[in-house]
Design an enzyme around this catalytic site. Sequence first.
Site, mmCIF file in Angstrom:
data_model
loop_
_atom_site.group_PDB
_atom_site.id
_atom_site.type_symbol
_atom_site.label_atom_id
_atom_site.label_comp_id
_atom_site.label_asym_id
_atom_site.label_seq_id
_atom_site.Cartn_x
_atom_site.Cartn_y
_atom_site.Cartn_z
ATOM 1 N N LYS A 1 0.913 -1.102 -0.018
ATOM 2 C CA LYS A 1 -0.215 -0.069 0.001
ATOM 3 C C LYS A 1 0.831 1.440 0.184
ATOM 4 C CE LYS A 1 -4.040 -2.114 2.260
ATOM 5 N NZ LYS A 1 -4.892 -2.203 3.408
ATOM 6 N N TYR B 1 -12.496 -2.440 -3.280
ATOM 7 C CA TYR B 1 -13.226 -2.436 -2.148
ATOM 8 C C TYR B 1 -14.416 -2.456 -2.176
ATOM 9 C CZ TYR B 1 -8.456 -2.623 0.073
ATOM 10 O OH TYR B 1 -7.100 -2.625 0.423
ATOM 11 N N PHE C 1 -15.478 3.190 7.460
ATOM 12 C CA PHE C 1 -13.801 3.321 7.084
ATOM 13 C C PHE C 1 -13.751 3.469 5.515
ATOM 14 C CE2 PHE C 1 -14.320 -1.412 7.658
ATOM 15 C CZ PHE C 1 -13.721 -1.819 6.472
ATOM 16 N N THR D 1 -5.274 -7.163 10.825
ATOM 17 C CA THR D 1 -5.627 -6.124 10.055
ATOM 18 C C THR D 1 -4.964 -4.518 10.732
ATOM 19 O OG1 THR D 1 -7.551 -7.020 9.243
ATOM 20 C CG2 THR D 1 -7.548 -4.542 9.085
ATOM 21 N N ASN E 1 -1.771 0.200 6.768
ATOM 22 C CA ASN E 1 -1.310 -1.009 7.379
ATOM 23 C C ASN E 1 -0.542 -1.719 6.613
ATOM 24 O OD1 ASN E 1 -3.447 -2.038 5.579
ATOM 25 N ND2 ASN E 1 -4.392 -3.068 7.163
ATOM 26 N N HIS F 1 -2.032 -5.545 1.469
ATOM 27 C CA HIS F 1 -3.284 -6.033 1.336
ATOM 28 C C HIS F 1 -2.927 -7.514 0.719
ATOM 29 C CE1 HIS F 1 -7.442 -7.140 -0.303
ATOM 30 N NE2 HIS F 1 -6.698 -7.676 -1.269
ATOM 31 N N GLU G 1 -9.754 -10.935 -7.249
ATOM 32 C CA GLU G 1 -8.884 -9.795 -7.201
ATOM 33 C C GLU G 1 -7.870 -10.023 -8.582
ATOM 34 O OE1 GLU G 1 -7.513 -9.745 -3.090
ATOM 35 O OE2 GLU G 1 -9.727 -8.939 -2.595
HETATM 36 N N1 LIG Z 1 -11.798 -0.091 11.320
HETATM 37 C C1 LIG Z 1 -10.999 0.215 10.434
HETATM 38 N N2 LIG Z 1 -10.863 1.813 10.199
HETATM 39 C C2 LIG Z 1 -10.003 2.112 9.409
HETATM 40 N N3 LIG Z 1 -9.605 1.340 8.460
HETATM 41 C C3 LIG Z 1 -10.035 -0.055 8.444
HETATM 42 C C4 LIG Z 1 -10.836 -0.612 9.340
HETATM 43 N N4 LIG Z 1 -10.965 -1.796 9.009
HETATM 44 C C5 LIG Z 1 -10.279 -2.047 7.978
HETATM 45 N N5 LIG Z 1 -9.761 -0.713 7.432
HETATM 46 C C6 LIG Z 1 -8.956 -0.902 6.073
HETATM 47 O O1 LIG Z 1 -9.587 -1.466 5.292
HETATM 48 C C7 LIG Z 1 -9.167 -2.483 4.603
HETATM 49 C C8 LIG Z 1 -9.654 -3.685 4.453
HETATM 50 O O2 LIG Z 1 -10.361 -4.259 5.808
HETATM 51 P P1 LIG Z 1 -10.535 -5.736 5.826
HETATM 52 O O3 LIG Z 1 -10.657 -6.502 4.545
HETATM 53 O O4 LIG Z 1 -11.597 -5.887 6.842
HETATM 54 O O5 LIG Z 1 -9.114 -6.143 6.183
HETATM 55 P P2 LIG Z 1 -7.816 -6.944 5.593
HETATM 56 O O6 LIG Z 1 -6.928 -6.013 4.777
HETATM 57 O O7 LIG Z 1 -7.269 -7.495 6.792
HETATM 58 O O8 LIG Z 1 -8.635 -8.049 4.885
HETATM 59 C C9 LIG Z 1 -7.679 -2.759 5.774
HETATM 60 O O9 LIG Z 1 -6.621 -3.410 5.329
HETATM 61 C C10 LIG Z 1 -7.376 -1.440 6.081
HETATM 62 O O10 LIG Z 1 -6.717 -0.696 5.311
HETATM 63 MG MG LIG Z 2 -10.018 -8.017 3.315
#
Ligand SMILES: Nc1ncnc2c1ncn2[C@@H]1O[C@H](COP(=O)(O)OP(=O)(O)O)[C@@H](O)[C@H]1O
Ligand SMILES: [Mg+2]
Length: 135
Positions: A9, A49, A57, A91, A112, A115, A126
């Site tokens: 990212k 997304y 978010f 996450t 973070n 992805h 994807e």
């Molecule tokens: N509670 C949150 N607040 C802010 N950003 C979030 C939150 N939850 C997820 N995200 C962002 O959205 C992305 C996609 O979420 P998710 O699919 O739940 O997580 P992951 O990337 O671990 O699969 C996350 O990697 C993160 O960048």
């Molecule tokens: Mg995800």
Amino acid sequence: MEKTLFIIKPDAVKRNRIGRILSMVEEAGLKIIRLSLMHLSREQACEFYAMHRGKEFYEKLVDYMSSAPCVVCVLEGNDAVKLLRSICGATDPTLAAPGTIRSEFGINITMNSVHASDSSESAKREVKFFFPEVE
Ligand SMILES: Nc1ncnc2c1ncn2[C@@H]1O[C@H](COP(=O)(O)OP(=O)(O)O)[C@@H](O)[C@H]1O
Ligand SMILES: [Mg+2]
């Protein structure tokens, strides 16, 4: 052999962490079969997304993902989806296990660093989203 989608990212690309993160991926035994530096449009980020549309978010996430270039990769290996998720970590970087990519490099729950596809079904969608010619 399974394929999965991996994205470094904008936060990690901006801080010159591409090489260190790709080393961790390769050391885990995953093969990089596609790799591209891409600046996603807001539309691409929204579509990628789409499953999070409506969540609190979502807007922040798509703004962030389209704010600067990402490195988008297709990785291949045995149990690639699960293996990649495990080396990425939780996450929220503050909850990610020590030694995982998000624990080492993540800034906060949005920024973070990486992805990783969360299932073989999402991986197929994807991979096709960015690399329609693959498989
Ligand atoms: N509670 C949150 N607040 C802010 N950003 C979030 C939150 N939850 C997820 N995200 C962002 O959205 C992305 C996609 O979420 P998710 O699919 O739940 O997580 P992951 O990337 O671990 O699969 C996350 O990697 C993160 O960048
Ligand atoms: Mg995800």
